[in-house]
Design an enzyme around this catalytic site. Structure first.
Site, PDB file in Angstrom:
ATOM      1  N   ARG A 178     -71.357  80.083 -16.906  1.00 33.56           N
ATOM      2  CA  ARG A 178     -71.530  79.810 -15.479  1.00 33.56           C
ATOM      3  C   ARG A 178     -72.169  81.027 -14.814  1.00 33.56           C
ATOM      4  O   ARG A 178     -71.928  82.175 -15.233  1.00 33.56           O
ATOM      5  CB  ARG A 178     -70.178  79.541 -14.798  1.00 33.56           C
ATOM      6  N   HIS A 185     -80.196  74.806 -16.021  1.00 33.42           N
ATOM      7  CA  HIS A 185     -78.903  74.219 -16.401  1.00 33.42           C
ATOM      8  C   HIS A 185     -79.115  72.981 -17.298  1.00 33.42           C
ATOM      9  O   HIS A 185     -78.657  71.877 -16.963  1.00 33.42           O
ATOM     10  CB  HIS A 185     -78.092  73.836 -15.146  1.00 33.42           C
TER      11      HIS A 185
HETATM   12  P1  NAP Z   1     -63.284  75.945 -24.054  1.00 34.12           P
HETATM   13  O1  NAP Z   1     -63.241  75.168 -25.317  1.00 34.12           O
HETATM   14  O2  NAP Z   1     -62.210  75.730 -23.034  1.00 34.12           O
HETATM   15  O3  NAP Z   1     -63.331  77.493 -24.455  1.00 34.12           O
HETATM   16  C1  NAP Z   1     -63.246  78.500 -23.510  1.00 34.12           C
HETATM   17  C2  NAP Z   1     -63.168  79.843 -24.210  1.00 34.12           C
HETATM   18  O4  NAP Z   1     -63.204  80.877 -23.207  1.00 34.12           O
HETATM   19  C3  NAP Z   1     -61.863  80.027 -24.996  1.00 34.12           C
HETATM   20  O5  NAP Z   1     -62.116  80.702 -26.203  1.00 34.12           O
HETATM   21  C4  NAP Z   1     -61.029  80.913 -24.057  1.00 34.12           C
HETATM   22  O6  NAP Z   1     -60.106  81.762 -24.701  1.00 34.12           O
HETATM   23  C5  NAP Z   1     -62.115  81.756 -23.427  1.00 34.12           C
HETATM   24  N1  NAP Z   1     -61.628  82.311 -22.146  1.00 34.12           N
HETATM   25  C6  NAP Z   1     -61.246  81.647 -21.035  1.00 34.12           C
HETATM   26  N2  NAP Z   1     -60.826  82.518 -20.091  1.00 34.12           N
HETATM   27  C7  NAP Z   1     -60.923  83.751 -20.636  1.00 34.12           C
HETATM   28  C8  NAP Z   1     -60.626  85.046 -20.177  1.00 34.12           C
HETATM   29  N3  NAP Z   1     -60.097  85.267 -18.949  1.00 34.12           N
HETATM   30  N4  NAP Z   1     -60.855  86.095 -20.999  1.00 34.12           N
HETATM   31  C9  NAP Z   1     -61.356  85.885 -22.237  1.00 34.12           C
HETATM   32  N5  NAP Z   1     -61.676  84.669 -22.753  1.00 34.12           N
HETATM   33  C10 NAP Z   1     -61.447  83.618 -21.950  1.00 34.12           C
HETATM   34  O7  NAP Z   1     -64.657  75.715 -23.281  1.00 34.12           O
HETATM   35  P2  NAP Z   1     -66.061  75.214 -23.894  1.00 34.12           P
HETATM   36  O8  NAP Z   1     -66.020  73.752 -24.077  1.00 34.12           O
HETATM   37  O9  NAP Z   1     -66.400  76.084 -25.048  1.00 34.12           O
HETATM   38  O10 NAP Z   1     -67.021  75.496 -22.646  1.00 34.12           O
HETATM   39  C11 NAP Z   1     -67.172  76.796 -22.118  1.00 34.12           C
HETATM   40  C12 NAP Z   1     -67.952  76.735 -20.822  1.00 34.12           C
HETATM   41  O11 NAP Z   1     -69.325  76.443 -21.079  1.00 34.12           O
HETATM   42  C13 NAP Z   1     -67.548  75.630 -19.846  1.00 34.12           C
HETATM   43  O12 NAP Z   1     -66.395  75.979 -19.117  1.00 34.12           O
HETATM   44  C14 NAP Z   1     -68.766  75.531 -18.953  1.00 34.12           C
HETATM   45  O13 NAP Z   1     -68.657  76.434 -17.863  1.00 34.12           O
HETATM   46  C15 NAP Z   1     -69.912  75.962 -19.874  1.00 34.12           C
HETATM   47  N6  NAP Z   1     -70.831  74.869 -20.190  1.00 34.12           N
HETATM   48  C16 NAP Z   1     -72.133  74.966 -19.819  1.00 34.12           C
HETATM   49  C17 NAP Z   1     -73.017  73.978 -20.131  1.00 34.12           C
HETATM   50  C18 NAP Z   1     -74.464  74.094 -19.752  1.00 34.12           C
HETATM   51  O14 NAP Z   1     -75.190  73.097 -19.810  1.00 34.12           O
HETATM   52  N7  NAP Z   1     -74.926  75.253 -19.386  1.00 34.12           N
HETATM   53  C19 NAP Z   1     -72.595  72.843 -20.839  1.00 34.12           C
HETATM   54  C20 NAP Z   1     -71.270  72.761 -21.198  1.00 34.12           C
HETATM   55  C21 NAP Z   1     -70.385  73.785 -20.871  1.00 34.12           C
HETATM   56  P3  NAP Z   1     -58.850  81.171 -25.534  1.00 34.12           P
HETATM   57  O15 NAP Z   1     -59.481  80.550 -26.770  1.00 34.12           O
HETATM   58  O16 NAP Z   1     -58.047  82.352 -25.837  1.00 34.12           O
HETATM   59  O17 NAP Z   1     -58.194  80.154 -24.645  1.00 34.12           O
HETATM   60  C1  GLV Z   2     -72.104  71.730 -17.845  1.00 36.78           C
HETATM   61  O1  GLV Z   2     -72.387  72.738 -17.283  1.00 36.78           O
HETATM   62  C2  GLV Z   2     -70.798  71.402 -18.266  1.00 36.78           C
HETATM   63  O2  GLV Z   2     -69.832  72.042 -17.837  1.00 36.78           O
HETATM   64  O3  GLV Z   2     -70.671  70.449 -19.072  1.00 36.78           O
END
Ligand code: NAP
Ligand code: GLV
Length: 309
Positions: A224, A272
């Site tokens: 983000r 994005h």
């Molecule tokens: P996820 O499975 O919930 O994984 C989040 C990771 O971040 C986990 O490893 C978590 O640690 C870590 N984390 C959270 N808070 C933290 C902190 N304070 N300090 C250190 N590590 C922390 O999420 P995901 O599905 O991988 O997605 C991640 C993010 O990608 C989404 O929230 C979204 O903002 C972004 N995204 C962007 C797009 C795009 O098109 N650009 C698309 C999809 C998602 P733990 O493992 O220890 O809980």
């Molecule tokens: C996109 O940014 C998502 O959170 O899936």
């Protein structure tokens, strides 16, 4: 019985078609045409406006139309016990990995420098980088970061990851928490940011922490925009401390026309698009969650309200 759906206008036709095909018995209402609020039992979408969900007395569940749920928590009137789910879709995960690999290789293989040489019509060989020495660091070891790291392992780069809680991943040096951040950044030449935006991660990559990266390091952010302080990133690029950045997410979207990132010679901007949520692959889990919500069963891919992801 009706689902209230809210998305970008360009996406609505594909989504309503997909949901209606899987749930022919349920009416799909498209925001802002709510009709009788008593009919709405499930909401699917992105950034429902402040207070709007609290006005739906029979709401049983909220499905984020993305993996991120920061847009959900912007609503301070979110009904307290409403179950919330996010998208976890192997197709989206693979899409994100492709965008990450594209940018890791872009920087590792000095593509920005070679494009510049081409623009100048110069045949000039730069010192060759060694993949054995290019240290990749992943912030966020969840669904997206974990998968991208597993794919990057195939290229042989030295890998590390940072997360909130301790992890053990084969072939990856892991760091966690506040204490792990400085050593993790100190050893990272290409930093990938796939963290959620929460109160704990906002402005995480500020001047001080960007300075913990080695000179010439690159930053790739698809998490983000609010994870990074824009002015501090630009300052570190301008000073030569950082070598470049590839950014898919921004504090304000669309990125304002006057923003420095648009024309910065060391910044690659995409709007994005690294991993969109596609109806073709994500609709079935939404339908399953609708059925679970109505049956009072736990949703797939639930969001923890305390952690905010
Ligand atoms: P996820 O499975 O919930 O994984 C989040 C990771 O971040 C986990 O490893 C978590 O640690 C870590 N984390 C959270 N808070 C933290 C902190 N304070 N300090 C250190 N590590 C922390 O999420 P995901 O599905 O991988 O997605 C991640 C993010 O990608 C989404 O929230 C979204 O903002 C972004 N995204 C962007 C797009 C795009 O098109 N650009 C698309 C999809 C998602 P733990 O493992 O220890 O809980
Ligand atoms: C996109 O940014 C998502 O959170 O899936």
């Amino acid at each position: 019985m009706a689902i209230l759906f809210k998305a970008d206008p360009d996406d609505i036709a594909a989504w309503t078609r997909a949901l209606e095909a899987l749930l022919p018995e349920v009416e799909i209402r498209v925001w802002p045409e709510i009709g009788n609020p008593n009919d709405i039992d499930f909401c699917v979408g992105w950034a429902f406006p402040q207070g709007s969900l609290a006005k739906l007395p029979n709401l049983r569940g909220l499905q984020s139309l993305g993996a991120g749920v920061d847009h959900v928590f912007r609503d301070s009137a979110l009904p307290p016990n409403l179950p919330i789910s996010r998208i976890v879709d192997p197709s989206m995960t693979e899409d994100m990995t492709h965008w990450i690999v594209l940018n890791v290789l872009r920087f590792h293989k000095q593509d920005p420098e070679y494009r510049k040489l081409q623009a100048d019509g110069r045949w000039h060989e730069l010192p060759a980088p060694m993949w054995q020495k290019r240290r990749i660091g992943m912030m966020g070891l969840g669904e997206l970061g974990g998968h991208a790291l597993a794919r990057l392992k195939l290229f042989g780069f030295p890998l590390a990851g940072w997360s909130r809680t301790k992890k053990k991943i084969d072939g990856v040096e892991t760091f966690f928490g506040d204490d792990g951040l400085k050593p993790f950044l100190n050893r990272t030449d290409i930093l990938i940011v796939l963290l959620p935006h929460t109160p704990a991660t906002e402005d995480l990559l500020n001047r001080k922490r960007l300075a913990w990266l080695p000179k010439g390091a690159y930053v790739i952010n698809a998490g983000r925009g609010k994870l990074i302080v824009d002015e501090d990133l630009v300052a570190q690029l301008d000073s030569g401390h950082l070598g470049g950045a590839a950014l898919d997410v921004f504090r304000e979207e669309p990125l304002p026309a006057s923003h420095a990132f648009w024309r910065h010679p060391k910044v690659v901007v995409t709007p994005h698009v690294s991993a969109p949520t596609l109806a073709a692959t994500a609709a079935p889990q939404i339908v399953e969650n609708y059925r679970r919500a109505l049956g009072g069963r736990p949703l797939l891919h639930p969001v923890d309200r305390d952690r905010r992801y």
